[in-house]
Design an enzyme around this catalytic site. Structure first.
Site, PDB file in Angstrom:
ATOM      1  N   LYS A 174       0.928  -1.147  -0.012  1.00  0.00           N
ATOM      2  CA  LYS A 174       0.036  -0.085   0.062  1.00  0.00           C
ATOM      3  C   LYS A 174       0.851   1.317  -0.050  1.00  0.00           C
ATOM      4  CE  LYS A 174      -1.743   3.046   1.741  1.00  0.00           C
ATOM      5  NZ  LYS A 174      -1.376   4.665   1.341  1.00  0.00           N
ATOM      6  N   GLU A 177      -0.456   7.596  -1.078  1.00  0.00           N
ATOM      7  CA  GLU A 177      -1.103   7.779  -2.291  1.00  0.00           C
ATOM      8  C   GLU A 177      -0.742   9.129  -2.875  1.00  0.00           C
ATOM      9  OE1 GLU A 177      -1.703   7.835   0.982  1.00  0.00           O
ATOM     10  OE2 GLU A 177      -3.247   9.081   1.826  1.00  0.00           O
ATOM     11  N   SER A 227       4.815   8.310   9.656  1.00  0.00           N
ATOM     12  CA  SER A 227       4.975   9.288  10.539  1.00  0.00           C
ATOM     13  C   SER A 227       4.771   8.565  11.978  1.00  0.00           C
ATOM     14  CB  SER A 227       3.981  10.366  10.320  1.00  0.00           C
ATOM     15  OG  SER A 227       2.702  10.011  10.344  1.00  0.00           O
ATOM     16  N   CYS A 282      13.835  10.478   6.948  1.00  0.00           N
ATOM     17  CA  CYS A 282      13.900  10.373   8.307  1.00  0.00           C
ATOM     18  C   CYS A 282      15.280  10.113   8.907  1.00  0.00           C
ATOM     19  CB  CYS A 282      13.116   9.053   8.671  1.00  0.00           C
ATOM     20  SG  CYS A 282      14.052   7.412   8.041  1.00  0.00           S
TER      21      CYS A 282
HETATM   22  P1  NAD Z   1       2.350   9.226   6.842  1.00  0.00           P
HETATM   23  O1  NAD Z   1       2.275   8.382   8.124  1.00  0.00           O
HETATM   24  O2  NAD Z   1       1.402  10.127   6.403  1.00  0.00           O
HETATM   25  O3  NAD Z   1       1.928   8.268   5.759  1.00  0.00           O
HETATM   26  C1  NAD Z   1       2.536   6.905   5.641  1.00  0.00           C
HETATM   27  C2  NAD Z   1       1.518   5.832   4.988  1.00  0.00           C
HETATM   28  O4  NAD Z   1       0.539   5.528   6.144  1.00  0.00           O
HETATM   29  C3  NAD Z   1       0.912   6.204   3.685  1.00  0.00           C
HETATM   30  O5  NAD Z   1       0.706   5.107   2.801  1.00  0.00           O
HETATM   31  C4  NAD Z   1      -0.404   6.598   4.224  1.00  0.00           C
HETATM   32  O6  NAD Z   1      -1.647   6.443   3.122  1.00  0.00           O
HETATM   33  C5  NAD Z   1      -0.681   5.835   5.347  1.00  0.00           C
HETATM   34  N1  NAD Z   1      -1.350   6.697   6.687  1.00  0.00           N
HETATM   35  C6  NAD Z   1      -1.396   7.851   6.965  1.00  0.00           C
HETATM   36  N2  NAD Z   1      -1.957   8.277   8.032  1.00  0.00           N
HETATM   37  C7  NAD Z   1      -2.373   6.818   8.526  1.00  0.00           C
HETATM   38  C8  NAD Z   1      -2.970   6.674   9.574  1.00  0.00           C
HETATM   39  N3  NAD Z   1      -3.551   7.373  10.687  1.00  0.00           N
HETATM   40  N4  NAD Z   1      -3.420   5.314   9.762  1.00  0.00           N
HETATM   41  C9  NAD Z   1      -3.065   4.245   8.705  1.00  0.00           C
HETATM   42  N5  NAD Z   1      -2.475   4.720   7.827  1.00  0.00           N
HETATM   43  C10 NAD Z   1      -2.148   6.061   7.738  1.00  0.00           C
HETATM   44  O7  NAD Z   1       3.853   9.514   6.454  1.00  0.00           O
HETATM   45  P2  NAD Z   1       4.074  10.339   5.274  1.00  0.00           P
HETATM   46  O8  NAD Z   1       4.032  11.634   5.281  1.00  0.00           O
HETATM   47  O9  NAD Z   1       3.727   9.786   4.049  1.00  0.00           O
HETATM   48  O10 NAD Z   1       5.871  10.090   5.429  1.00  0.00           O
HETATM   49  C11 NAD Z   1       6.723  11.116   6.089  1.00  0.00           C
HETATM   50  C12 NAD Z   1       6.777  10.311   7.556  1.00  0.00           C
HETATM   51  O11 NAD Z   1       7.543   8.987   7.241  1.00  0.00           O
HETATM   52  C13 NAD Z   1       7.915  11.209   8.200  1.00  0.00           C
HETATM   53  O12 NAD Z   1       7.526  11.242   9.570  1.00  0.00           O
HETATM   54  C14 NAD Z   1       9.261  10.363   8.429  1.00  0.00           C
HETATM   55  O13 NAD Z   1      10.142  10.678   9.088  1.00  0.00           O
HETATM   56  C15 NAD Z   1       8.665   8.973   8.191  1.00  0.00           C
HETATM   57  N6  NAD Z   1       9.491   8.069   7.683  1.00  0.00           N
HETATM   58  C16 NAD Z   1      10.189   7.278   8.706  1.00  0.00           C
HETATM   59  C17 NAD Z   1      11.087   6.102   8.102  1.00  0.00           C
HETATM   60  C18 NAD Z   1      11.627   5.063   9.167  1.00  0.00           C
HETATM   61  O14 NAD Z   1      12.349   4.194   8.725  1.00  0.00           O
HETATM   62  N7  NAD Z   1      11.738   5.370  10.110  1.00  0.00           N
HETATM   63  C19 NAD Z   1      11.251   6.228   6.907  1.00  0.00           C
HETATM   64  C20 NAD Z   1      10.747   6.867   5.831  1.00  0.00           C
HETATM   65  C21 NAD Z   1       9.820   7.941   6.313  1.00  0.00           C
END
Ligand code: NAD
Length: 478
Positions: A174, A177, A227, A282
Protein backbone atom coordinates in the site's frame (compact mmCIF):
# COMPACT_ATOMS: atom_id res chain seq x y z
CA UNK A 1 3.46 15.35 -18.01
CA UNK A 2 0.20 13.36 -17.76
CA UNK A 3 -0.22 9.67 -16.99
CA UNK A 4 -3.19 7.30 -17.38
CA UNK A 5 -5.15 6.72 -14.21
CA UNK A 6 -3.18 4.61 -11.70
CA UNK A 7 -4.62 1.13 -11.19
CA UNK A 8 -4.38 -1.51 -8.51
CA UNK A 9 -2.31 -4.57 -9.40
CA UNK A 10 -4.20 -7.66 -8.28
CA UNK A 11 -3.78 -11.32 -9.23
CA UNK A 12 -1.10 -10.48 -11.80
CA UNK A 13 -3.21 -7.86 -13.65
CA UNK A 14 -3.93 -4.17 -13.41
CA UNK A 15 -7.53 -3.81 -12.30
CA UNK A 16 -9.77 -0.92 -13.24
CA UNK A 17 -11.14 -0.13 -9.81
CA UNK A 18 -14.53 0.83 -11.30
CA UNK A 19 -16.54 2.95 -8.93
CA UNK A 20 -13.74 3.65 -6.46
CA UNK A 21 -13.21 7.29 -5.45
CA UNK A 22 -10.17 8.86 -7.12
CA UNK A 23 -7.61 11.27 -5.72
CA UNK A 24 -5.47 13.65 -7.78
CA UNK A 25 -1.72 13.08 -7.76
CA UNK A 26 0.13 16.39 -7.96
CA UNK A 27 3.76 16.90 -8.96
CA UNK A 28 5.51 19.02 -6.29
CA UNK A 29 7.88 20.28 -8.99
CA UNK A 30 5.29 22.56 -10.60
CA UNK A 31 1.94 21.81 -8.96
CA UNK A 32 0.56 20.10 -12.08
CA UNK A 33 -1.84 17.15 -11.86
CA UNK A 34 0.02 14.00 -12.96
CA UNK A 35 -2.74 11.42 -12.66
CA UNK A 36 -5.41 10.04 -10.38
CA UNK A 37 -5.14 7.23 -7.85
CA UNK A 38 -7.99 5.01 -6.61
CA UNK A 39 -8.89 4.89 -2.94
CA UNK A 40 -9.51 1.17 -2.54
CA UNK A 41 -12.08 -0.38 -0.24
CA UNK A 42 -12.40 -3.59 1.76
CA UNK A 43 -13.80 -5.49 -1.26
CA UNK A 44 -10.59 -4.77 -3.22
CA UNK A 45 -8.54 -5.97 -0.26
CA UNK A 46 -10.58 -9.18 -0.05
CA UNK A 47 -9.94 -9.95 -3.72
CA UNK A 48 -6.20 -9.37 -3.25
CA UNK A 49 -6.10 -11.60 -0.17
CA UNK A 50 -7.83 -14.40 -2.11
CA UNK A 51 -5.28 -14.06 -4.95
CA UNK A 52 -2.40 -14.02 -2.43
CA UNK A 53 -3.67 -17.14 -0.64
CA UNK A 54 -3.98 -18.99 -3.96
CA UNK A 55 -0.49 -17.94 -5.00
CA UNK A 56 1.02 -19.03 -1.70
CA UNK A 57 -0.01 -22.65 -2.19
CA UNK A 58 2.77 -23.08 -4.73
CA UNK A 59 5.11 -20.15 -3.98
CA UNK A 60 5.64 -21.00 -0.32
CA UNK A 61 6.52 -24.59 -1.26
CA UNK A 62 9.18 -23.71 -3.83
CA UNK A 63 12.76 -23.94 -2.68
CA UNK A 64 14.29 -20.66 -1.64
CA UNK A 65 16.98 -21.18 -4.26
CA UNK A 66 14.28 -21.22 -6.95
CA UNK A 67 12.54 -18.16 -5.50
CA UNK A 68 15.85 -16.30 -5.39
CA UNK A 69 16.13 -16.73 -9.17
CA UNK A 70 13.28 -14.23 -9.52
CA UNK A 71 15.22 -11.77 -7.36
CA UNK A 72 18.26 -12.18 -9.65
CA UNK A 73 16.18 -11.46 -12.76
CA UNK A 74 14.42 -8.56 -11.04
CA UNK A 75 17.74 -7.00 -10.06
CA UNK A 76 18.76 -6.89 -13.74
CA UNK A 77 15.41 -5.31 -14.67
CA UNK A 78 15.86 -2.64 -11.98
CA UNK A 79 19.20 -1.75 -13.55
CA UNK A 80 17.72 -1.67 -17.05
CA UNK A 81 14.79 0.54 -15.96
CA UNK A 82 16.70 2.66 -13.44
CA UNK A 83 16.35 5.88 -15.40
CA UNK A 84 12.62 5.46 -15.91
CA UNK A 85 12.09 4.72 -12.20
CA UNK A 86 14.26 7.71 -11.19
CA UNK A 87 12.23 9.96 -13.48
CA UNK A 88 8.95 8.79 -11.91
CA UNK A 89 10.34 9.42 -8.42
CA UNK A 90 11.49 12.89 -9.49
CA UNK A 91 8.09 13.77 -10.96
CA UNK A 92 5.81 12.48 -8.24
CA UNK A 93 7.97 13.14 -5.17
CA UNK A 94 9.73 16.32 -6.28
CA UNK A 95 13.27 15.28 -5.33
CA UNK A 96 16.09 15.82 -7.83
CA UNK A 97 16.69 13.29 -10.60
CA UNK A 98 20.02 12.32 -9.00
CA UNK A 99 18.24 11.64 -5.72
CA UNK A 100 15.75 9.50 -7.65
CA UNK A 101 18.68 7.56 -9.15
CA UNK A 102 20.15 7.01 -5.68
CA UNK A 103 16.87 5.43 -4.57
CA UNK A 104 17.07 2.88 -7.36
CA UNK A 105 20.67 2.05 -6.37
CA UNK A 106 19.44 1.32 -2.84
CA UNK A 107 16.53 -0.78 -4.16
CA UNK A 108 19.10 -2.82 -6.12
CA UNK A 109 21.23 -3.25 -3.00
CA UNK A 110 18.32 -4.69 -0.99
CA UNK A 111 17.41 -6.94 -3.93
CA UNK A 112 21.01 -8.22 -3.92
CA UNK A 113 20.60 -8.96 -0.21
CA UNK A 114 17.46 -10.95 -1.12
CA UNK A 115 19.53 -12.89 -3.68
CA UNK A 116 21.83 -13.94 -0.82
CA UNK A 117 19.01 -15.23 1.40
CA UNK A 118 19.49 -18.93 0.50
CA UNK A 119 22.95 -18.67 2.10
CA UNK A 120 21.57 -16.95 5.22
CA UNK A 121 18.61 -19.22 5.96
CA UNK A 122 20.34 -22.56 5.45
CA UNK A 123 19.15 -23.59 8.92
CA UNK A 124 20.68 -25.55 11.77
CA UNK A 125 20.88 -29.21 12.63
CA UNK A 126 22.25 -31.02 15.69
CA UNK A 127 22.19 -34.56 17.03
CA UNK A 128 20.65 -33.78 20.45
CA UNK A 129 20.79 -37.33 21.88
CA UNK A 130 22.00 -40.58 20.29
CA UNK A 131 20.00 -41.09 17.11
CA UNK A 132 17.83 -38.01 17.70
CA UNK A 133 18.27 -35.00 15.52
CA UNK A 134 16.84 -31.47 15.84
CA UNK A 135 16.55 -29.35 12.73
CA UNK A 136 15.34 -25.75 12.35
CA UNK A 137 13.60 -24.56 9.20
CA UNK A 138 12.58 -21.02 8.26
CA UNK A 139 8.98 -20.94 6.98
CA UNK A 140 7.18 -17.94 5.47
CA UNK A 141 4.59 -16.21 7.67
CA UNK A 142 2.05 -15.94 4.83
CA UNK A 143 0.44 -12.72 3.62
CA UNK A 144 2.39 -9.59 4.53
CA UNK A 145 1.10 -6.01 4.17
CA UNK A 146 3.69 -3.30 3.58
CA UNK A 147 2.58 0.33 3.97
CA UNK A 148 4.99 2.99 2.77
CA UNK A 149 5.43 6.79 2.97
CA UNK A 150 5.79 9.44 0.25
CA UNK A 151 9.43 10.34 0.82
CA UNK A 152 11.10 7.34 -0.83
CA UNK A 153 8.71 6.01 -3.50
CA UNK A 154 11.26 3.46 -4.76
CA UNK A 155 13.62 2.71 -1.86
CA UNK A 156 11.23 2.16 1.05
CA UNK A 157 8.91 -0.31 -0.76
CA UNK A 158 12.09 -2.24 -1.62
CA UNK A 159 12.98 -2.56 2.05
CA UNK A 160 10.28 -5.24 2.21
CA UNK A 161 9.37 -6.44 -1.31
CA UNK A 162 12.41 -8.52 -2.37
CA UNK A 163 13.10 -9.94 1.09
CA UNK A 164 9.47 -10.85 1.84
CA UNK A 165 8.78 -12.59 -1.45
CA UNK A 166 12.12 -14.43 -1.61
CA UNK A 167 11.40 -15.81 1.84
CA UNK A 168 8.18 -17.31 0.41
CA UNK A 169 5.56 -14.77 1.51
CA UNK A 170 2.94 -12.93 -0.57
CA UNK A 171 3.23 -9.17 -0.25
CA UNK A 172 0.48 -6.55 -0.48
CA UNK A 173 1.98 -3.09 -1.00
CA UNK A 174 0.00 0.00 0.00
CA UNK A 175 2.14 2.87 -1.26
CA UNK A 176 1.59 6.48 -0.27
CA UNK A 177 -1.33 7.90 -2.22
CA UNK A 178 0.92 10.89 -2.98
CA UNK A 179 3.41 8.78 -4.99
CA UNK A 180 1.62 5.82 -6.63
CA UNK A 181 3.37 5.81 -10.04
CA UNK A 182 6.68 4.27 -8.96
CA UNK A 183 4.79 1.44 -7.22
CA UNK A 184 2.78 0.79 -10.38
CA UNK A 185 6.00 0.45 -12.39
CA UNK A 186 7.50 -1.82 -9.71
CA UNK A 187 4.58 -4.25 -10.17
CA UNK A 188 5.21 -4.37 -13.92
CA UNK A 189 8.91 -5.17 -13.42
CA UNK A 190 8.30 -7.87 -10.80
CA UNK A 191 5.78 -9.48 -13.12
CA UNK A 192 8.30 -9.32 -15.98
CA UNK A 193 10.90 -10.96 -13.70
CA UNK A 194 8.62 -13.99 -13.47
CA UNK A 195 7.04 -13.49 -10.06
CA UNK A 196 3.82 -15.55 -10.12
CA UNK A 197 0.47 -13.73 -10.07
CA UNK A 198 -0.72 -12.90 -6.55
CA UNK A 199 2.72 -13.01 -4.90
CA UNK A 200 3.12 -9.24 -5.20
CA UNK A 201 0.09 -6.95 -5.40
CA UNK A 202 -0.43 -3.22 -5.10
CA UNK A 203 -3.50 -1.76 -3.42
CA UNK A 204 -3.76 2.00 -3.57
CA UNK A 205 -5.62 4.03 -1.00
CA UNK A 206 -5.40 5.99 2.20
CA UNK A 207 -5.74 5.42 5.91
CA UNK A 208 -8.99 3.43 5.50
CA UNK A 209 -7.39 0.64 3.50
CA UNK A 210 -4.47 0.50 5.95
CA UNK A 211 -6.94 0.00 8.79
CA UNK A 212 -8.68 -2.74 6.79
CA UNK A 213 -5.28 -4.43 6.35
CA UNK A 214 -4.64 -4.28 10.09
CA UNK A 215 -8.04 -5.91 10.73
CA UNK A 216 -8.01 -8.54 7.98
CA UNK A 217 -7.87 -11.99 9.60
CA UNK A 218 -5.83 -13.54 6.79
CA UNK A 219 -3.01 -11.04 6.81
CA UNK A 220 -0.23 -12.38 9.03
CA UNK A 221 2.13 -9.41 9.31
CA UNK A 222 2.07 -5.65 8.82
CA UNK A 223 5.23 -3.63 8.15
CA UNK A 224 4.55 0.10 8.30
CA UNK A 225 6.84 3.04 7.48
CA UNK A 226 5.62 6.62 8.00
CA UNK A 227 5.02 9.29 10.61
CA UNK A 228 5.10 8.49 14.33
CA UNK A 229 1.37 8.95 15.09
CA UNK A 230 0.42 6.64 12.20
CA UNK A 231 3.18 4.11 13.02
CA UNK A 232 2.02 3.97 16.64
CA UNK A 233 -1.65 3.53 15.62
CA UNK A 234 -0.93 0.89 12.96
CA UNK A 235 1.34 -1.06 15.30
CA UNK A 236 -1.33 -1.08 18.03
CA UNK A 237 -4.17 -2.00 15.67
CA UNK A 238 -2.30 -4.76 13.82
CA UNK A 239 -0.79 -6.32 16.92
CA UNK A 240 -4.19 -6.02 18.64
CA UNK A 241 -5.58 -8.48 16.08
CA UNK A 242 -2.72 -10.91 16.71
CA UNK A 243 -0.51 -9.99 13.76
CA UNK A 244 3.21 -9.46 13.70
CA UNK A 245 3.72 -5.74 13.40
CA UNK A 246 6.57 -3.34 12.88
CA UNK A 247 5.98 0.40 12.72
CA UNK A 248 8.84 2.65 11.63
CA UNK A 249 8.04 6.23 12.62
CA UNK A 250 9.28 9.80 12.33
CA UNK A 251 12.49 11.35 13.59
CA UNK A 252 14.34 14.34 14.98
CA UNK A 253 18.01 13.68 14.36
CA UNK A 254 20.72 15.50 16.32
CA UNK A 255 24.21 16.17 14.98
CA UNK A 256 26.71 17.10 17.68
CA UNK A 257 29.71 19.21 16.58
CA UNK A 258 32.78 19.37 18.84
CA UNK A 259 35.32 22.23 18.56
CA UNK A 260 37.98 19.92 17.07
CA UNK A 261 35.78 18.87 14.12
CA UNK A 262 37.22 19.20 10.60
CA UNK A 263 35.59 22.41 9.32
CA UNK A 264 35.26 21.53 5.61
CA UNK A 265 34.18 17.93 6.11
CA UNK A 266 31.66 18.83 8.82
CA UNK A 267 30.11 21.79 7.03
CA UNK A 268 29.73 19.89 3.75
CA UNK A 269 28.36 16.82 5.43
CA UNK A 270 25.86 18.71 7.60
CA UNK A 271 24.69 20.78 4.60
CA UNK A 272 24.04 17.57 2.65
CA UNK A 273 22.27 15.94 5.56
CA UNK A 274 19.93 18.93 6.07
CA UNK A 275 19.09 19.61 2.44
CA UNK A 276 19.30 16.19 0.71
CA UNK A 277 15.81 15.13 -0.45
CA UNK A 278 14.72 18.61 0.68
CA UNK A 279 15.09 17.48 4.29
CA UNK A 280 12.33 14.91 3.79
CA UNK A 281 14.37 11.99 5.08
CA UNK A 282 13.81 10.20 8.36
CA UNK A 283 17.64 10.27 8.59
CA UNK A 284 18.04 14.00 7.84
CA UNK A 285 19.87 16.33 10.24
CA UNK A 286 17.29 18.45 12.00
CA UNK A 287 19.12 19.81 15.05
CA UNK A 288 22.80 20.72 15.33
CA UNK A 289 24.17 20.77 18.85
CA UNK A 290 27.18 23.10 18.87
CA UNK A 291 29.54 22.26 21.72
CA UNK A 292 31.65 25.24 22.81
CA UNK A 293 32.94 27.45 20.04
CA UNK A 294 32.29 25.94 16.61
CA UNK A 295 31.64 29.21 14.78
CA UNK A 296 34.00 28.41 11.84
CA UNK A 297 31.87 25.33 11.08
CA UNK A 298 28.63 27.31 11.29
CA UNK A 299 29.96 30.12 9.07
CA UNK A 300 31.17 27.64 6.44
CA UNK A 301 27.89 25.72 6.67
CA UNK A 302 25.94 28.93 6.00
CA UNK A 303 28.14 29.70 2.97
CA UNK A 304 27.52 26.24 1.56
CA UNK A 305 23.79 26.39 2.28
CA UNK A 306 23.54 29.64 0.28
CA UNK A 307 24.99 27.81 -2.73
CA UNK A 308 22.23 25.18 -2.67
CA UNK A 309 19.56 26.35 -5.09
CA UNK A 310 15.95 25.14 -5.23
CA UNK A 311 15.08 23.67 -8.61
CA UNK A 312 18.78 22.98 -9.30
CA UNK A 313 20.46 21.00 -6.53
CA UNK A 314 17.50 21.08 -4.12
CA UNK A 315 14.15 19.47 -4.86
CA UNK A 316 10.63 20.46 -3.86
CA UNK A 317 8.75 19.49 -0.71
CA UNK A 318 5.76 17.22 -1.18
CA UNK A 319 2.82 19.67 -1.02
CA UNK A 320 1.71 23.23 -0.44
CA UNK A 321 0.55 22.09 3.00
CA UNK A 322 4.04 20.74 3.82
CA UNK A 323 5.67 23.98 2.62
CA UNK A 324 3.33 26.07 4.79
CA UNK A 325 3.95 23.85 7.81
CA UNK A 326 7.74 24.16 7.40
CA UNK A 327 7.57 27.94 6.98
CA UNK A 328 5.31 28.07 10.06
CA UNK A 329 8.02 26.34 12.13
CA UNK A 330 10.60 28.93 11.00
CA UNK A 331 8.27 31.89 11.68
CA UNK A 332 7.44 30.59 15.13
CA UNK A 333 11.11 30.03 16.05
CA UNK A 334 12.00 33.54 14.90
CA UNK A 335 9.14 35.05 16.90
CA UNK A 336 10.41 33.16 19.98
CA UNK A 337 13.86 34.76 19.68
CA UNK A 338 15.83 32.43 17.40
CA UNK A 339 18.06 34.02 14.68
CA UNK A 340 17.52 32.96 11.07
CA UNK A 341 21.02 32.86 9.54
CA UNK A 342 19.99 31.45 6.16
CA UNK A 343 16.38 31.97 5.16
CA UNK A 344 14.65 29.74 2.60
CA UNK A 345 11.13 30.93 3.22
CA UNK A 346 10.65 32.85 0.00
CA UNK A 347 12.17 30.30 -2.38
CA UNK A 348 10.74 30.17 -5.89
CA UNK A 349 11.85 28.45 -9.07
CA UNK A 350 11.56 30.24 -12.37
CA UNK A 351 9.09 28.53 -14.66
CA UNK A 352 7.77 26.41 -11.75
CA UNK A 353 6.01 29.13 -9.78
CA UNK A 354 3.27 26.71 -8.70
CA UNK A 355 5.77 24.20 -7.29
CA UNK A 356 6.35 23.71 -3.55
CA UNK A 357 9.80 24.94 -2.58
CA UNK A 358 11.60 25.85 0.63
CA UNK A 359 15.25 26.89 0.43
CA UNK A 360 17.95 25.80 2.89
CA UNK A 361 17.30 27.41 6.26
CA UNK A 362 19.67 27.62 9.24
CA UNK A 363 18.43 28.95 12.54
CA UNK A 364 20.73 29.76 15.47
CA UNK A 365 20.01 30.37 19.17
CA UNK A 366 17.26 27.78 19.28
CA UNK A 367 16.42 26.75 22.84
CA UNK A 368 15.05 23.37 23.95
CA UNK A 369 11.59 24.80 24.79
CA UNK A 370 10.96 25.94 21.20
CA UNK A 371 8.76 23.64 19.12
CA UNK A 372 11.39 23.53 16.36
CA UNK A 373 13.86 21.99 18.83
CA UNK A 374 11.76 18.91 19.51
CA UNK A 375 9.26 18.29 16.69
CA UNK A 376 9.89 16.75 13.29
CA UNK A 377 9.98 19.58 10.69
CA UNK A 378 10.60 17.39 7.60
CA UNK A 379 12.06 20.15 5.45
CA UNK A 380 15.54 21.60 4.67
CA UNK A 381 15.76 23.36 8.01
CA UNK A 382 18.46 23.12 10.68
CA UNK A 383 17.96 24.32 14.26
CA UNK A 384 21.20 25.11 16.12
CA UNK A 385 21.23 24.57 19.89
CA UNK A 386 24.20 25.43 22.09
CA UNK A 387 25.84 23.18 24.71
CA UNK A 388 28.84 23.81 26.91
CA UNK A 389 30.21 20.25 26.87
CA UNK A 390 29.60 16.78 25.47
CA UNK A 391 27.49 15.71 28.46
CA UNK A 392 25.09 18.59 27.92
CA UNK A 393 24.91 17.75 24.19
CA UNK A 394 24.13 14.11 25.01
CA UNK A 395 21.41 15.25 27.43
CA UNK A 396 19.80 17.35 24.67
CA UNK A 397 19.87 14.40 22.27
CA UNK A 398 18.57 11.99 24.90
CA UNK A 399 15.61 14.27 25.72
CA UNK A 400 14.16 13.77 22.24
CA UNK A 401 11.25 11.31 22.17
CA UNK A 402 12.49 10.04 18.79
CA UNK A 403 15.54 7.83 18.27
CA UNK A 404 16.24 7.21 14.61
CA UNK A 405 19.71 8.70 14.03
CA UNK A 406 22.32 10.79 15.84
CA UNK A 407 25.80 11.81 14.78
CA UNK A 408 28.96 13.40 16.14
CA UNK A 409 31.68 15.35 14.31
CA UNK A 410 35.08 15.22 15.98
CA UNK A 411 38.70 14.09 15.58
CA UNK A 412 38.65 12.66 19.11
CA UNK A 413 38.08 8.89 19.02
CA UNK A 414 37.30 8.75 22.74
CA UNK A 415 34.59 11.41 22.48
CA UNK A 416 33.10 9.67 19.44
CA UNK A 417 33.02 6.35 21.25
CA UNK A 418 31.41 7.93 24.31
CA UNK A 419 28.74 9.63 22.19
CA UNK A 420 28.00 6.42 20.29
CA UNK A 421 27.53 4.64 23.61
CA UNK A 422 25.26 7.29 25.13
CA UNK A 423 23.12 8.49 22.20
CA UNK A 424 19.53 7.27 22.41
CA UNK A 425 19.25 6.35 18.74
CA UNK A 426 19.27 3.16 16.68
CA UNK A 427 21.67 4.50 14.02
CA UNK A 428 24.72 6.54 15.03
CA UNK A 429 27.15 8.35 12.76
CA UNK A 430 30.73 9.41 13.42
CA UNK A 431 31.60 12.18 10.95
CA UNK A 432 28.64 10.93 8.89
CA UNK A 433 25.40 12.91 8.93
CA UNK A 434 23.12 10.34 7.32
CA UNK A 435 24.29 7.11 8.99
CA UNK A 436 22.13 4.70 7.00
CA UNK A 437 23.48 1.18 7.52
CA UNK A 438 24.24 -0.61 4.26
CA UNK A 439 23.07 -4.19 3.70
CA UNK A 440 23.43 -6.63 5.39
CA UNK A 441 23.15 -4.28 8.39
CA UNK A 442 19.52 -3.57 9.18
CA UNK A 443 17.67 -0.26 9.18
CA UNK A 444 15.82 0.66 12.34
CA UNK A 445 15.57 3.31 15.05
CA UNK A 446 14.61 3.33 18.71
CA UNK A 447 12.02 5.01 20.94
CA UNK A 448 9.17 6.78 19.07
CA UNK A 449 10.93 6.14 15.77
CA UNK A 450 10.14 2.42 15.87
CA UNK A 451 7.25 0.39 17.33
CA UNK A 452 7.87 -3.32 17.63
CA UNK A 453 11.06 -5.33 17.65
CA UNK A 454 13.90 -5.56 15.15
CA UNK A 455 14.99 -3.86 11.97
CA UNK A 456 13.02 -3.65 8.75
CA UNK A 457 15.95 -4.72 6.54
CA UNK A 458 19.07 -6.82 7.04
CA UNK A 459 19.24 -10.09 8.93
CA UNK A 460 16.63 -9.07 11.53
CA UNK A 461 14.05 -8.76 8.75
CA UNK A 462 14.37 -12.53 8.32
CA UNK A 463 13.05 -12.97 11.86
CA UNK A 464 10.06 -10.74 11.11
CA UNK A 465 9.22 -12.33 7.78
CA UNK A 466 9.61 -15.99 8.73
CA UNK A 467 8.67 -18.35 11.52
CA UNK A 468 10.91 -21.18 12.60
CA UNK A 469 9.82 -24.78 12.57
CA UNK A 470 11.77 -27.17 14.81
CA UNK A 471 11.76 -30.79 13.64
CA UNK A 472 12.97 -33.48 16.01
CA UNK A 473 13.47 -36.93 14.42
CA UNK A 474 14.55 -40.36 15.55
CA UNK A 475 15.28 -43.12 13.13
CA UNK A 476 16.09 -46.62 14.44
CA UNK A 477 19.34 -48.09 13.16
CA UNK A 478 18.71 -49.90 9.89
P1 NAD B 1 2.27 9.21 6.83
O1 NAD B 1 2.31 8.59 8.17
O2 NAD B 1 1.38 10.35 6.60
O3 NAD B 1 1.83 8.11 5.73
C1 NAD B 1 2.54 6.89 5.59
C2 NAD B 1 1.59 5.83 5.02
O4 NAD B 1 0.56 5.55 5.97
C3 NAD B 1 0.88 6.26 3.74
O5 NAD B 1 0.79 5.13 2.90
C4 NAD B 1 -0.49 6.73 4.23
O6 NAD B 1 -1.51 6.52 3.28
C5 NAD B 1 -0.73 5.89 5.46
N1 NAD B 1 -1.37 6.59 6.59
C6 NAD B 1 -1.34 7.91 6.88
N2 NAD B 1 -1.98 8.15 8.04
C7 NAD B 1 -2.40 6.96 8.51
C8 NAD B 1 -3.09 6.55 9.68
N3 NAD B 1 -3.49 7.42 10.59
N4 NAD B 1 -3.36 5.24 9.84
C9 NAD B 1 -2.97 4.34 8.92
N5 NAD B 1 -2.28 4.66 7.79
C10 NAD B 1 -2.00 5.96 7.59
O7 NAD B 1 3.79 9.55 6.44
P2 NAD B 1 4.31 10.36 5.17
O8 NAD B 1 3.97 11.80 5.35
O9 NAD B 1 3.91 9.67 3.92
O10 NAD B 1 5.89 10.14 5.32
C11 NAD B 1 6.73 10.96 6.08
C12 NAD B 1 6.96 10.38 7.46
O11 NAD B 1 7.52 9.07 7.36
C13 NAD B 1 7.96 11.19 8.27
O12 NAD B 1 7.49 11.28 9.59
C14 NAD B 1 9.24 10.36 8.19
O13 NAD B 1 10.13 10.56 9.25
C15 NAD B 1 8.67 8.98 8.21
N6 NAD B 1 9.59 7.97 7.69
C16 NAD B 1 10.15 7.11 8.56
C17 NAD B 1 11.06 6.17 8.12
C18 NAD B 1 11.69 5.21 9.09
O14 NAD B 1 12.24 4.20 8.64
N7 NAD B 1 11.65 5.42 10.38
C19 NAD B 1 11.40 6.12 6.76
C20 NAD B 1 10.80 7.01 5.87
C21 NAD B 1 9.89 7.95 6.36
Amino acid sequence: MKFDRVRNFIGGKYSDGEGLPQLEVVSPLDGSVLTQVPLSDAAVLDSAVVAAAEALVDWSQQTIKDRAQVAYRYRTLLEEHAEELAELVHLENGKTLDEGRAEVVKAIEVTEFACSLPQLVAGEVLEVSPGVECRVERCPVGIVASITPFNFPCMVPHWTIPIAVTLGNALLLKPSEKVPLTAQKTAELLHAAGLPAGVFQVIHGDRKIVEAMCDHPEIAAVAFVGSTPAARAVYARASGTGKRALGMGGAKNHLVVLPDADVELTAANVAESVTGCAGQRCMAASALVAVGSVDPVIERLCQMAREIVPGKNLGAVISAEARDRIVGFIDEAEQSGARVLVDGRSATVEGCENGFYVGPTIIDDVTPEMRIASEEVFGPVLAILRASDLDEAVAIENASPFGNAAAIYTRDGGAARRFAALASAGMVGVNIGVPVPREPFGFGGWNDSRFGVGNITGEESIEFLTQSRKITSRWPDG
